[in-house]
Design a protein around this motif. Sequence first.
Motif, PDB file in Angstrom:
ATOM      1  N   GLU A   1      27.946  60.830  13.262  1.00 26.01           N
ATOM      2  CA  GLU A   1      27.108  59.726  13.919  1.00 26.01           C
ATOM      3  C   GLU A   1      27.976  58.948  14.421  1.00 26.01           C
ATOM      4  OE1 GLU A   1      24.433  60.138  16.564  1.00 26.01           O
ATOM      5  OE2 GLU A   1      25.733  58.496  16.625  1.00 26.01           O
TER       6      GLU A   1
ATOM      7  N   ARG B   1      14.546  68.996  26.122  1.00 22.90           N
ATOM      8  CA  ARG B   1      14.539  67.822  26.222  1.00 22.90           C
ATOM      9  C   ARG B   1      13.514  66.517  25.830  1.00 22.90           C
ATOM     10  NH1 ARG B   1      16.732  66.951  32.253  1.00 22.90           N
ATOM     11  NH2 ARG B   1      17.343  64.869  31.023  1.00 22.90           N
TER      12      ARG B   1
ATOM     13  N   ASP C   1      19.044  68.000  23.019  1.00 18.02           N
ATOM     14  CA  ASP C   1      19.056  68.424  24.482  1.00 18.02           C
ATOM     15  C   ASP C   1      20.712  69.036  24.468  1.00 18.02           C
ATOM     16  OD1 ASP C   1      17.241  66.750  24.652  1.00 18.02           O
ATOM     17  OD2 ASP C   1      18.557  64.849  25.860  1.00 18.02           O
TER      18      ASP C   1
ATOM     19  N   ARG D   1      14.278  54.938  23.321  1.00 21.83           N
ATOM     20  CA  ARG D   1      12.394  55.420  23.913  1.00 21.83           C
ATOM     21  C   ARG D   1      12.346  53.886  22.921  1.00 21.83           C
ATOM     22  NH1 ARG D   1      16.265  58.495  26.376  1.00 21.83           N
ATOM     23  NH2 ARG D   1      16.250  56.663  27.140  1.00 21.83           N
TER      24      ARG D   1
ATOM     25  N   SER E   1      17.756  62.975  17.889  1.00 22.32           N
ATOM     26  CA  SER E   1      16.001  63.980  16.513  1.00 22.32           C
ATOM     27  C   SER E   1      16.027  65.037  16.176  1.00 22.32           C
ATOM     28  CB  SER E   1      15.262  63.660  17.917  1.00 22.32           C
ATOM     29  OG  SER E   1      14.736  62.743  18.844  1.00 22.32           O
ATOM     30  N   ALA E   2      17.571  65.365  16.496  1.00 20.53           N
ATOM     31  CA  ALA E   2      18.046  67.087  16.220  1.00 20.53           C
ATOM     32  C   ALA E   2      18.708  66.955  14.798  1.00 20.53           C
ATOM     33  CB  ALA E   2      18.388  67.881  17.090  1.00 20.53           C
TER      34      ALA E   2
ATOM     35  N   GLN F   1      18.793  57.870  36.539  1.00 18.72           N
ATOM     36  CA  GLN F   1      17.612  59.285  35.835  1.00 18.72           C
ATOM     37  C   GLN F   1      17.895  60.605  36.290  1.00 18.72           C
ATOM     38  OE1 GLN F   1      16.591  61.393  33.409  1.00 18.72           O
ATOM     39  NE2 GLN F   1      16.248  58.970  32.449  1.00 18.72           N
TER      40      GLN F   1
ATOM     41  N   VAL G   1      33.286  63.133  15.023  1.00 20.20           N
ATOM     42  CA  VAL G   1      33.776  63.992  15.414  1.00 20.20           C
ATOM     43  C   VAL G   1      34.869  64.762  16.213  1.00 20.20           C
ATOM     44  CG1 VAL G   1      33.409  66.838  14.664  1.00 20.20           C
ATOM     45  CG2 VAL G   1      31.563  65.114  13.820  1.00 20.20           C
TER      46      VAL G   1
ATOM     47  N   ILE H   1      11.519  64.841  22.631  1.00 25.38           N
ATOM     48  CA  ILE H   1      11.630  64.212  20.674  1.00 25.38           C
ATOM     49  C   ILE H   1      11.071  65.530  19.789  1.00 25.38           C
ATOM     50  CG2 ILE H   1      11.321  62.462  19.652  1.00 25.38           C
ATOM     51  CD1 ILE H   1      12.227  60.629  21.804  1.00 25.38           C
TER      52      ILE H   1
ATOM     53  N   ASN I   1       3.988  60.816  24.021  1.00 21.18           N
ATOM     54  CA  ASN I   1       3.756  63.073  24.169  1.00 21.18           C
ATOM     55  C   ASN I   1       4.280  63.104  22.538  1.00 21.18           C
ATOM     56  OD1 ASN I   1       6.683  62.275  24.075  1.00 21.18           O
ATOM     57  ND2 ASN I   1       7.263  64.139  25.044  1.00 21.18           N
TER      58      ASN I   1
ATOM     59  N   GLY J   1      20.686  58.010  17.917  1.00 17.01           N
ATOM     60  CA  GLY J   1      20.890  58.504  19.508  1.00 17.01           C
ATOM     61  C   GLY J   1      19.273  58.185  20.390  1.00 17.01           C
ATOM     62  N   GLU J   2      19.070  58.829  21.085  1.00 22.93           N
ATOM     63  CA  GLU J   2      18.319  58.775  21.870  1.00 22.93           C
ATOM     64  C   GLU J   2      17.303  57.864  21.403  1.00 22.93           C
ATOM     65  OE1 GLU J   2      19.196  57.758  24.812  1.00 22.93           O
ATOM     66  OE2 GLU J   2      20.828  58.373  24.987  1.00 22.93           O
TER      67      GLU J   2
END
Length: 303
Positions: A32, A279, A272, A43, A12-13, A231, A80, A281, A48, A38-39
């Motif tokens: 990437e 933390r 994150d 999800r 997301s970032a 978790q 990277v 999205i 939210n 990514g996450e």
Amino acid sequence: MVYDILVVGSGSAGLATGLAAGRRGLDVMLFEKESIGGELVNRHTIENFPGIPGTTGPVLRSTIIEQLEEDTVPITLATVEEIHDEEPFRLVTDSGEYHGRTVVIAGGGRPRKLDVPGAEEYDGRGIFYCAKCDGPLYAEEIVAVSGSDEWALADALYLTKYASKVIVIEEGDRLIAGGSLRERVDAHPDIGTKTGTEIRAVEGDDLLQRLTLVDADGNERSERVGGLYVQQGIEPRGTSLAGKMVTTTDCGAIVVDQALETDRDGLFAAGDIRQHSSRTIPAAIGDGITACQSAVRRLEANE
Ligand SMILES: Cc1cc2nc3c(=O)[nH]c(=O)nc-3n(C[C@H](O)[C@H](O)[C@H](O)COP(=O)(O)OP(=O)(O)OC[C@H]3O[C@@H](n4cnc5c(N)ncnc54)[C@H](O)[C@@H]3O)c2cc1C
């Protein structure tokens, strides 16, 4: 070629950084190493996201990728490996070297592993870290959830779709998440909670079968489970790429200022991976936009 902004990670970032940079017509490149998004890929329901309740990670991911394509922002599938403190920065990847006037590290994090006897042995054989991916494997079984933040409770509720019973285990004396999530967990007939309880060990034969639990008074007992979903937050990844250019916290998060700049001018961290990240999205997306704006200010200052 020297890019204006090089972005490590396309979660997301990273995607939001790329989008903001593309809109400004900057020369930007994203890297990437696993899955674009990514996450977001994992999800399945996002409750939210402001203005789009019930959207999903894959929907957000594909919409943002379409927007990036419109602005012709490139994503290179490469890992990277190092970021060198040079002017411009030099990024070493497993598919070549790239140069950028600024760099945004948006490497996210990986789930923090359970660190008790037996945990390594039963990783993937009863211990799992993605409820939406592996939860369906535990149909009609008793499943324990280790952790009680909002993502842990949301996933505990999700696991009730499959498991016969879900036990939420939290070391602290109360569940971490509050509000309506906690109320829903407390009210759910198939969820039990054990606070002040530590998982001391995991055991089984070929597959996980039992947890050794110790309560706050030191009493030990064995709990029969078919699966254990862990978790317990994340470990930031990619923080070592920048070596001594960045300071990290005890938990490994990159220390940044309000502009998301690290100790090194022109080197930013978003999502994150940074200290004090909330933390989520939407927050990671906000970080991407902030990091881009800060990078632009740095580029202008150095002109
Ligand atoms: C179980 C669970 C449920 C969640 N549910 C929600 C929810 O409902 N709503 C919500 O808002 N948030 C939720 N979150 C949090 C949310 O997923 C994260 O806050 C968000 O995905 C973070 O985005 P990011 O871009 O910082 O990192 P990530 O999404 O992790 O992306 C980082 C990317 O960087 C890449 N990368 C790392 N290192 C390198 C490298 N060296 N080279 C190239 N690429 C690299 C990684 O492969 C990855 O693709 C949840 C989290 C968990 C664990």
